[in-house]
Design an enzyme around this catalytic site. Structure first.
Site, PDB file in Angstrom:
ATOM      1  CD1 TRP A  88     -17.337  12.383 -18.463  1.00  0.00           C
ATOM      2  CD2 TRP A  88     -18.056  10.663 -17.257  1.00  0.00           C
ATOM      3  NE1 TRP A  88     -16.276  11.531 -18.285  1.00  0.00           N
ATOM      4  CE2 TRP A  88     -16.687  10.453 -17.540  1.00  0.00           C
ATOM      5  CE3 TRP A  88     -18.719   9.690 -16.505  1.00  0.00           C
ATOM      6  CZ2 TRP A  88     -15.971   9.339 -17.109  1.00  0.00           C
ATOM      7  CZ3 TRP A  88     -18.000   8.577 -16.071  1.00  0.00           C
ATOM      8  CH2 TRP A  88     -16.649   8.406 -16.371  1.00  0.00           C
ATOM      9  CD1 TRP A 107      -1.270  -0.548  -3.847  1.00  0.00           C
ATOM     10  CD2 TRP A 107      -1.753   0.587  -5.713  1.00  0.00           C
ATOM     11  NE1 TRP A 107      -1.835  -1.416  -4.755  1.00  0.00           N
ATOM     12  CE2 TRP A 107      -2.146  -0.757  -5.897  1.00  0.00           C
ATOM     13  CE3 TRP A 107      -1.957   1.489  -6.761  1.00  0.00           C
ATOM     14  CZ2 TRP A 107      -2.726  -1.212  -7.085  1.00  0.00           C
ATOM     15  CZ3 TRP A 107      -2.537   1.027  -7.942  1.00  0.00           C
ATOM     16  CH2 TRP A 107      -2.910  -0.297  -8.092  1.00  0.00           C
ATOM     17  CD1 TRP A 144     -12.764  10.600 -14.694  1.00  0.00           C
ATOM     18  CD2 TRP A 144     -11.516  11.688 -13.182  1.00  0.00           C
ATOM     19  NE1 TRP A 144     -11.721  11.210 -15.364  1.00  0.00           N
ATOM     20  CE2 TRP A 144     -10.933  11.873 -14.461  1.00  0.00           C
ATOM     21  CE3 TRP A 144     -10.907  12.275 -12.091  1.00  0.00           C
ATOM     22  CZ2 TRP A 144      -9.780  12.625 -14.671  1.00  0.00           C
ATOM     23  CZ3 TRP A 144      -9.750  13.033 -12.288  1.00  0.00           C
ATOM     24  CH2 TRP A 144      -9.206  13.196 -13.570  1.00  0.00           C
ATOM     25  CD1 TRP A 182     -11.302  10.631  -6.506  1.00  0.00           C
ATOM     26  CD2 TRP A 182     -13.176   9.953  -7.512  1.00  0.00           C
ATOM     27  NE1 TRP A 182     -12.330  10.778  -5.609  1.00  0.00           N
ATOM     28  CE2 TRP A 182     -13.493  10.377  -6.194  1.00  0.00           C
ATOM     29  CE3 TRP A 182     -14.211   9.475  -8.321  1.00  0.00           C
ATOM     30  CZ2 TRP A 182     -14.789  10.332  -5.690  1.00  0.00           C
ATOM     31  CZ3 TRP A 182     -15.513   9.430  -7.814  1.00  0.00           C
ATOM     32  CH2 TRP A 182     -15.786   9.851  -6.522  1.00  0.00           C
ATOM     33  CD  GLU A 226      -2.704  -1.292  -0.136  1.00  0.00           C
ATOM     34  OE1 GLU A 226      -3.206  -0.296  -0.671  1.00  0.00           O
ATOM     35  OE2 GLU A 226      -2.770  -2.440  -0.632  1.00  0.00           O
ATOM     36  CG  ASN A 274      -8.453   1.817  -0.071  1.00  0.00           C
ATOM     37  OD1 ASN A 274      -8.350   2.755  -0.837  1.00  0.00           O
ATOM     38  ND2 ASN A 274      -8.261   0.560  -0.454  1.00  0.00           N
TER      39      ASN A 274
END
Ligand SMILES: Cc1cc2nc3c(=O)[nH]c(=O)nc-3n(C[C@H](O)[C@H](O)[C@H](O)COP(=O)(O)OP(=O)(O)OC[C@H]3O[C@@H](n4cnc5c(N)ncnc54)[C@H](O)[C@@H]3O)c2cc1C
Length: 485
Positions: free
Chosen positions: A316, A288, A369, A392, A285, A351
């Site tokens: 969208w 990440w 987004w 996102w 993590e 998360n």
């Protein structure tokens, strides 16, 4: 170091400016440690760029955390013999004033990789160089900088697993020893500003998130001693306190990434095989975080554009009513609502639930987004452009994630990760008495039970604002269409 006046010449030593930004600690602080080795006075400087801050969307949670961290930074610097100097104003103007007032020997700071910061820092470096003053910048916010983790051909990675493999092959920088004591000359300074003074009307205060080095270390020690070994099992369960909750501390640099990785390495040696898996999962993590730092560093345009250009054609839509229902946690999907209410009440969200609410907004409600990312920017205490953007774009399938399309089913996610509804009930109080059988789909409760449990759909809690199956089918159709164009 050249240009250094000595006290024997009767003139005060020229100080080094240590410019603090997103590194609000004294432990293992690269710029501070290197500056303290020079045996000259130091001016630890923090600048409130009030003009910029006022234009930022934050509702104050992040600024409150920052203010707490700054108070403690002042105390920690005091223990080393120094004083934190805070100034208000435009960053370049403040640096010009400081050069004029102090004629410093050098500027020391830790590097920041976000597009805005890089531009700002380049301008500041220029100002010092024009005044013939040395500038030294250091790696501090990450274990490995974006230009250190590259493919064999020197290109950036855009897929996590090969990036992580390359990251793991590098030897990790070790924490530095404690900085030597130093002094700070008398320098006029402005007062510390908290969220309210910055015009950010903060509405939340959660004792779980206190800004500052001491609290970050306390939480880290607790996590390391009793939680990290169960991380792989607990990290996806939002009802369980199973993650480090150190994201805001990492964002504001209240804890050093070098120290965290070094501690994980040491913990690995003591751990059983099962525990090692958990510790490695946690390190993944942290990787990440650095992966997204690297992606944004190499593709700075991603703050406003899709990584996958075909999504530029995605139709969208926007509905104020639907968007507000999502934002306020009134969608009729309990896990989504709990997540958004957790965010509104605490400035943080688990998360797993961040992934679910982001998927819901982009795939079920088909909202861009960028709208969701902007909403998170106003509310998150740990707001980090790289991770927020990465998260996102991952959820919207527009980003670097190679999986073509993933759509989370909010009800199945809820059943799997919050089976008894404990997390949901903590934040969606109107569902508190609803039995586990109906907690994931309260609208399916027979009317008699709705009355019995004090949760009448349409009165106390909304019916689902969208049909998930139909919305997913429509999203898949549009996705296929933009791909084939
Ligand atoms: C839509 C969306 C938006 C997000 N926005 C942010 C953000 O603005 N700031 C932020 O720090 N994280 C963000 N994340 C990532 C992640 O949700 C948080 O880092 C995590 O929930 C923080 O809780 P923790 O400290 O207990 O994490 P832990 O599980 O304890 O993880 C330890 C640390 O690893 C890093 N980390 C963990 N997961 C991720 C991840 N998926 N991506 C990047 N870094 C990660 C964080 O620094 C975190 O503190 C976002 C995720 C999504 C899906």
């Amino acid at each position: 170091m050249s240009g250094m006046a000595s006290e024997s010449e009767g003139r005060p030593l020229r100080p080094i400016i240590v410019w603090f930004r997103r590194d609000l600690r004294t432990d293992d602080h690269a710029a501070l440690i290197h500056a303290a080795k020079q045996h000259v006075p130091l001016v630890p400087l923090f600048i409130f760029d009030t003009e910029l801050i006022l234009s930022l969307p934050s509702d104050g949670a992040a600024f409150n955390f920052q203010a707490e961290a700054l108070v403690e930074l002042g105390q920690q610097l005091h223990q080393l013999g120094g004083t934190l100097i805070t100034r208000h104003g435009r960053v370049s103007d403040v640096h010009r004033e400081i050069i004029h007032e102090l004629h410093p020997l050098a500027l020391y700071y830790n590097r920041d990789y976000e597009p805005y910061a890089r531009e700002r820092d380049a301008k500041v470096e220029q100002i010092y160089r024009e005044a013939d003053i040395d500038v030294h910048s250091f790696k501090d916010a990450v274990a490995h900088e974006p230009d250190e983790v590259l493919t064999g051909k020197g290109a950036p990675y855009v897929v996590f697993t090969p990036y992580a493999n390359a990251w793991k092959k590098l030897s990790h920088p070790l924490p530095f020893t404690r900085p030597k004591p130093f002094s700070t000359p008398h320098v006029p300074h402005d007062r510390l500003l908290g969220a309210r003074e910055l015009g950010k009307p903060i509405a939340i205060s959660d004792p779980a998130f206190v800004g500052g080095e001491r609290e970050a270390h306390r939480r880290w020690r607790h996590f390391l001693q009793s939680m990290i070994v169960a991380y792989a099992k607990d990290r996806d369960l939002p009802a369980v306190d199973g993650t480090s909750k150190l994201s805001a501390s990492l964002r504001f640099g209240c804890i050093s990434i070098r120290r965290m990785i070094d501690d994980c390495d040491k913990a690995l040696h003591r751990a059983t095989t099962a525990q090692q898996l958990s510790i490695k999962k946690f390190v993944d993590e942290l990787i990440w975080r650095e992966f997204y730092v690297s992606v944004l560093y190499h593709y700075p345009g991603l703050t406003h554009s899709n990584y996958r250009e075909e999504f530029d054609k995605m139709p969208w839509r926007f509905s104020t009513k639907l968007f507000n229902a999502w934002k306020e946690g009134r969608t009729g999907f309990p896990l989504v609502d709990a997540g958004m209410r957790q965010l509104n009440q605490t400035g943080w969200m688990h998360n797993r639930v961040r992934m679910v609410v982001a998927s819901f907004l982009t795939k079920d409600l088909r909202h861009d987004w960028r709208k969701g990312a902007a909403c998170f920017e106003t509310k998150l205490m740990d707001i980090e452009t790289s991770s927020n953007n990465g998260g996102w774009q991952w959820a919207a399938s527009t980003g670097v994630d190679p999986k073509p399309l993933r759509i989370f089913n909010p009800r199945l996610q809820s059943e799997r990760f919050d089976p008894e509804g404990d997390y949901i009930k903590r934040f969606v109080h109107e569902l508190r008495r609803v039995p586990a059988k109906y907690i994931h789909s309260p609208h399916a409760m027979p009317p008699t039970l709705q009355k019995e449990f004090g949760c009448v759909i349409g009165k106390h809690y909304p019916a689902p604002i969208v049909d998930h199956a139909a919305a997913s089918a429509e999203y898949k159709r549009l996705f296929a269409a933009i791909k084939s164009r």
